[in-house]
Motif scaffolding. Structure first.
Motif, mmCIF file in Angstrom:
data_model
loop_
_atom_site.group_PDB
_atom_site.id
_atom_site.type_symbol
_atom_site.label_atom_id
_atom_site.label_comp_id
_atom_site.label_asym_id
_atom_site.label_seq_id
_atom_site.Cartn_x
_atom_site.Cartn_y
_atom_site.Cartn_z
ATOM 1 N N ARG A 29 -3.243 10.243 -2.652
ATOM 2 C CA ARG A 29 -3.912 8.725 -3.322
ATOM 3 C C ARG A 29 -3.352 7.660 -2.593
ATOM 4 O O ARG A 29 -2.194 7.593 -2.168
ATOM 5 C CB ARG A 29 -3.344 9.007 -4.718
ATOM 6 N N GLU A 30 -4.118 6.723 -2.751
ATOM 7 C CA GLU A 30 -3.819 5.431 -2.003
ATOM 8 C C GLU A 30 -3.468 4.375 -3.293
ATOM 9 O O GLU A 30 -4.648 4.211 -4.071
ATOM 10 C CB GLU A 30 -4.613 5.123 -0.993
ATOM 11 N N ILE A 31 -2.533 3.858 -3.466
ATOM 12 C CA ILE A 31 -2.260 2.932 -4.565
ATOM 13 C C ILE A 31 -1.847 1.618 -3.757
ATOM 14 O O ILE A 31 -1.072 1.498 -3.019
ATOM 15 C CB ILE A 31 -1.186 3.428 -5.552
ATOM 16 N N LYS A 43 -5.238 -1.086 -7.082
ATOM 17 C CA LYS A 43 -6.262 -0.094 -6.479
ATOM 18 C C LYS A 43 -5.499 1.214 -6.776
ATOM 19 O O LYS A 43 -4.352 1.242 -6.332
ATOM 20 C CB LYS A 43 -6.979 -0.363 -5.259
ATOM 21 N N ASP A 44 -6.236 2.265 -7.211
ATOM 22 C CA ASP A 44 -5.665 3.624 -7.257
ATOM 23 C C ASP A 44 -6.728 4.415 -6.971
ATOM 24 O O ASP A 44 -7.648 4.635 -7.855
ATOM 25 C CB ASP A 44 -5.055 3.859 -8.541
ATOM 26 N N GLU A 45 -7.059 5.190 -5.788
ATOM 27 C CA GLU A 45 -8.065 6.074 -5.516
ATOM 28 C C GLU A 45 -7.412 7.036 -4.552
ATOM 29 O O GLU A 45 -6.559 6.950 -3.781
ATOM 30 C CB GLU A 45 -9.134 5.179 -4.904
ATOM 31 N N GLU A 46 -8.358 8.113 -4.708
ATOM 32 C CA GLU A 46 -8.125 9.380 -3.913
ATOM 33 C C GLU A 46 -8.259 8.699 -2.338
ATOM 34 O O GLU A 46 -9.525 8.075 -1.907
ATOM 35 C CB GLU A 46 -9.063 10.274 -3.929
ATOM 36 N N ASP A 47 -7.580 9.175 -1.485
ATOM 37 C CA ASP A 47 -7.591 8.784 -0.044
ATOM 38 C C ASP A 47 -8.401 9.798 0.815
ATOM 39 O O ASP A 47 -8.420 11.013 0.579
ATOM 40 C CB ASP A 47 -6.137 8.545 0.622
ATOM 41 N N ASP A 48 -9.061 9.390 1.927
ATOM 42 C CA ASP A 48 -9.956 10.267 2.504
ATOM 43 C C ASP A 48 -9.313 11.019 3.596
ATOM 44 O O ASP A 48 -8.413 10.371 4.261
ATOM 45 C CB ASP A 48 -11.200 9.481 3.199
ATOM 46 N N GLU A 106 0.843 -1.174 0.171
ATOM 47 C CA GLU A 106 -0.235 0.154 -0.006
ATOM 48 C C GLU A 106 0.957 1.097 0.007
ATOM 49 O O GLU A 106 1.876 1.476 1.021
ATOM 50 C CB GLU A 106 -0.819 -0.053 1.260
ATOM 51 N N GLU A 156 0.932 5.591 -0.307
ATOM 52 C CA GLU A 156 0.277 6.689 -0.307
ATOM 53 C C GLU A 156 1.274 7.761 -0.847
ATOM 54 O O GLU A 156 2.229 7.946 -0.427
ATOM 55 C CB GLU A 156 -0.409 7.200 1.077
#
Length: 104
Positions: free
Chosen positions: A86-88, A99-104, A75, A77
């Motif tokens: 972003r968390e990849i 996964k590649d998405e914007e992290d909260d 993981e 960041e």
């Protein structure tokens, strides 16, 4: 002190146990080094290059190796030049992007 009925307490403990199992665990550096020497996982450096290459100019915030869903995952960041975290996630055995998405 608030005392909950037994069925509610049991449900709470069951949910807590289930959530603990679903989360997985972080591996320490000794475990990661052993897995790398055995060829079980790819080098983190290779996947860091891939993660940062997706967002030119991004900075690394954090990287960790986890055991989750019966597999090893990296993981990563990063902070993009636009200020977005972003968390990849990568499959640590194959290097495949998970996964590649914007992290909260």
């Amino acid at each position: 002190m608030l005392t909950l009925p037994r069925p509610v307490r049991c449900l709470g403990l069951t949910l807590l146990a289930a959530s603990t199992l679903a989360v997985g665990r972080d591996l320490d550096q000794d475990e990661a080094l052993e897995l790398r020497h055995r060829g079980t996982i790819v080098p983190l450096e290779r996947l860091l290059e891939a993660a940062l290459g997706r967002y030119p100019g991004a900075r690394l915030l954090e990287a960790e190796l986890e055991e989750e869903h019966d597999r090893y995952e990296y993981e990563v960041e990063i902070l993009t030049p636009e200020g977005v975290v972003r968390e990849i996630k990568f499959d640590a055995a194959t290097g495949a992007l998970l996964k590649d998405e914007e992290d909260d």
